[in-house]
Design an enzyme around this catalytic site. Structure first.
Site, PDB file in Angstrom:
ATOM      1  N   LYS A 138      34.305  31.439  39.086  1.00 13.82           N
ATOM      2  CA  LYS A 138      35.649  31.993  39.308  1.00 13.82           C
ATOM      3  C   LYS A 138      36.729  30.909  39.199  1.00 13.82           C
ATOM      4  CE  LYS A 138      34.673  33.585  43.390  1.00 13.82           C
ATOM      5  NZ  LYS A 138      33.245  33.257  43.427  1.00 13.82           N
ATOM      6  N   ASP A 149      32.236  35.137  48.964  1.00 16.42           N
ATOM      7  CA  ASP A 149      31.777  36.036  50.013  1.00 16.42           C
ATOM      8  C   ASP A 149      32.935  36.420  50.912  1.00 16.42           C
ATOM      9  OD1 ASP A 149      28.967  35.903  49.285  1.00 16.42           O
ATOM     10  OD2 ASP A 149      29.187  33.791  49.841  1.00 16.42           O
ATOM     11  N   LYS A 179      30.353  36.686  42.956  1.00 18.05           N
ATOM     12  CA  LYS A 179      29.383  35.872  43.695  1.00 18.05           C
ATOM     13  C   LYS A 179      29.747  34.391  43.634  1.00 18.05           C
ATOM     14  CE  LYS A 179      24.437  34.829  43.663  1.00 18.05           C
ATOM     15  NZ  LYS A 179      24.292  34.724  45.111  1.00 18.05           N
TER      16      LYS A 179
END
Lengths: 265, 370
Positions: free
Chosen positions: A17, A129, A12
């Site tokens: 990340k 996404d 998400k």
């Protein structure tokens, strides 16, 4: 042929990340590996903490100007010798960012084929996404051979992680592990470990929430560079090593929404 | 280090179409287009006349949004069932490439037991030869052509692109299409030149199958000269080497050579293969310098702008092209008469013998009156 690790970390948006990717990159490079990080987000900030906060020209910046793109124009050496590349992209709301990623990674392959082959670890930092075909291009074009998912123990990031599992198995990409980036949710490690088990994967590590990560980033540094003796730096070192040594990959299952709800209750 | 290229605003050949024609030259039995129903329709239709099956996944709005993978898998299987092909090609389009379709995955899933040439191409390349190159590269990967032939073709394509940029339809921002000079007037002039005993070079420098019609002009000029009893003043040159190019291209050369021979026409100088139109210019130039410097006129068909002007500029030049946008550049190069064989290409697909040209027919009619 050497056993090259080419990984992508999904999860998400905002889950951490990019900061984890740059810290893992730095940790593995410090340990003597050749490492490259390829940012595939139009925001182009995957490698910024390896470059002391400096933004580098992106592949698509140069292509937009009709430049004859050369390796030296787009590959920059960051902390501990990590090679940093950003694909870049169009302004938000204009053009097609997905096609941009396809074009940029094909360009990189054509100008830096040898450099890509030399690396021990290549990390593709992809946006959270996966909104269209272009965003899975690194995987589908056969550039990536291992996928990881990052999540916290909260419901929404787990929901996103579960969706990514579906996506990965749809395109036939096995999953190599789950990374838990803590947001101080209750029973977090237990929940994420259980999730990993139920989708037939493994929990690689639990990264506790520490303000030092944010502090370093604000100053334009990775934890590895600015706070090498912190506990969390040691966690990144271990995670990097675990990824380099990981041989387990499974086609992941995904859970029903009902089960996911139960798990996070 | 910035690439400076002019932006051309007139409509031009597409690299998707170029890939399709290349697949045909590679003797593919079926070409599968992965794209919207009407993409490249006109050429797809023409190619069917040339003996290859062309089908499309017919992507529509929903496939743009949700992807077209399943359609492609099904169509590969269906094509094999319907046409029993030995080799198939799969060609990308703008739509499928922008949404990131992986044609290779569909091929793997359909798992046909015949070679597949996958061409990841869209029409957004300034040089349409990119489509040819990508098709050849895939054919090389599928081991349908060897490395030597690939390199040869790559070289020819680079030369062709260069010629189009310097002297052809890609030489400026906008070129108005033109039908060229009146064929009747030019035919009269050619007959007059022959009658006056002037010495002429009849040079065919044709691109592949277009030679089926351009060869008719060689034929007609020679027939007219024979009728007037002065054929000896003519020298015929043609790029119909039967040993060069892909099998299909060699076959065109063989058929044309056969027809010319059947009419008793001697080709004095073979200037290359039928895919060598971009590089025959130097050869023609040398031949003229060494042997035909004293000739008075030249009838040049096919790709006349590929012949350097240096050694022919003193001759009266009559050029016949099939490109309406080639008229102005040829006039500017110094070609006195420029003719266009309108709609030549469609008439040369699916044929295996020389077909009548308008200019050839005009020459023959006027010769009858004379």
């Amino acid at each position: 042929m050497k056993n090259q690790k080419i990984i992508a970390i999904y999860g998400k948006g905002g889950i951490g990340k990019s900061s984890t990717a740059s810290n893992i990159a730095a940790a593995c490079a410090e340990a003597g590996n050749k490492v490259m990080i390829i940012g595939c987000d139009p925001k182009s900030d995957s490698s910024i903490t390896l470059l002391r906060g400096v933004r580098i020209p992106t592949i698509l910046d140069l292509l937009r100007e009709d430049m004859d793109v050369k390796e030296k124009n787009v590959v920059f050496e960051g902390y501990a010798g990590v090679k940093c590349v950003e694909t870049g992209g169009p302004e938000p709301g204009i053009g097609c960012a997905g096609r941009g990623i396809i074009v940029a990674i094909q360009k990189l392959k054509s100008i830096s084929g040898d450099l890509l082959k030399e690396q021990d670890l290549i990390i593709y930092d992809v946006p959270g996404d996966i909104v269209c075909g272009g965003f899975v291009a690194p995987v589908r074009k056969g550039f990536v051979n291992e996928a990881y998912i990052m999540t916290s123990g909260e419901y929404m990031p787990l929901y996103a992680a579960n969706n990514i599992c579906k996506g990965l198995s749809k395109i036939g990409m096995p999953l190599s592990g789950i990374i838990c980036n803590s947001r101080n949710a209750s029973r977090e490690e237990e929940i994420v470990a259980k999730f990993a088990e139920e989708i037939c994967s493994q929990l690689m590590t639990f990264i506790p929430k520490k303000s030092i990560v944010q502090d370093c980033e604000r100053e334009g540094y990775s934890v590895m560079e600015k706070a090498p003796n912190s506990d969390i730096a040691e966690i990144y070192r271990k995670l990097g090593k675990a990824i380099l040594e990981n041989e387990k990959k499974n086609t992941s299952n995904s859970l029903s929404d009902k089960r996911l709800r139960e798990l996070t209750k | 280090m910035t690439r400076k290229e002019i932006v051309i605003i007139h409509p031009r050949p597409s690299s998707i179409v170029a890939a399709l024609y290349t697949l045909r030259d590679l003797n593919v039995d079926v070409a599968i287009m992965h794209g919207p129903p009407g993409c490249s329709f006109k050429h797809a239709r023409l190619l069917e006349e040339d003996g290859i099956h062309v089908v499309t996944t017919g992507l529509e709005e929903n496939s743009f949004v949700f992807g077209g993978h399943d359609r492609l898998v099904k169509l590969i299987k269906k094509s094999i069932e319907l046409f029993n092909p030995k080799v198939i090609g799969v060609v990308g389009t703008c739509a499928s490439m922008i949404i990131g379709e992986e044609m290779h995955e569909a091929v793997l899933e359909a798992n046909p037991d015949i070679p597949v040439i996958e061409v990841e191409v869209h029409a957004g390349y300034p040089d349409n030869t990119k489509g040819v190159l990508y098709a050849l590269k895939s054919a090389l990967d599928a081991k349908i052509i060897d490395h030597k032939e690939f390199e040869r073709q790559e070289y020819l394509l680079a030369k062709a692109t260069d010629i189009e940029k310097r002297f052809g339809a890609a030489s400026r921002e906008y070129l108005a299409p033109s039908r060229g000079d009146i064929k009747y007037k030019v035919a009269k002039r050619v007959i007059q030149l022959i009658k006056e005993g002037k010495k002429g070079l009849i040079i065919m420098n044709a691109k592949k199958e277009t030679g089926y019609m351009f060869a008719d002009i060689t034929l007609a000029v020679n027939e007219v000269a024979a009728t007037l009893g002065i054929q000896k003043n003519l020298i015929n040159m043609a790029n119909i080497d039967t040993m060069l190019g892909l099998p299909r291209v060699r076959q065109h050369a063989e058929y044309i050579m056969r027809d010319l021979k059947a009419h008793g026409i001697e080709v004095h100088e073979i200037i290359g293969g039928m895919d060598e139109y971009p590089i025959t210019g130097e050869k023609v130039s040398e031949l003229v310098k060494d042997k035909y410097d004293d000739y008075d006129f030249a009838v040049i068909t096919g790709v006349p702008h590929a012949i350097p002007m240096e050694n022919i500029k003193h001759m009266e030049l009559i050029s016949i092209t099939n490109g309406p946008r080639q008229v102005l550049p040829l006039k500017e190069m110094g070609h006195e008469h420029v003719l266009v064989e309108i709609d030549l290409h469609p008439k040369t697909l699916g044929v295996s013998k020389i077909v009548e040209s308008e200019f050839g027919a005009t020459l023959r009619e006027i010769a009858k009156e004379a």
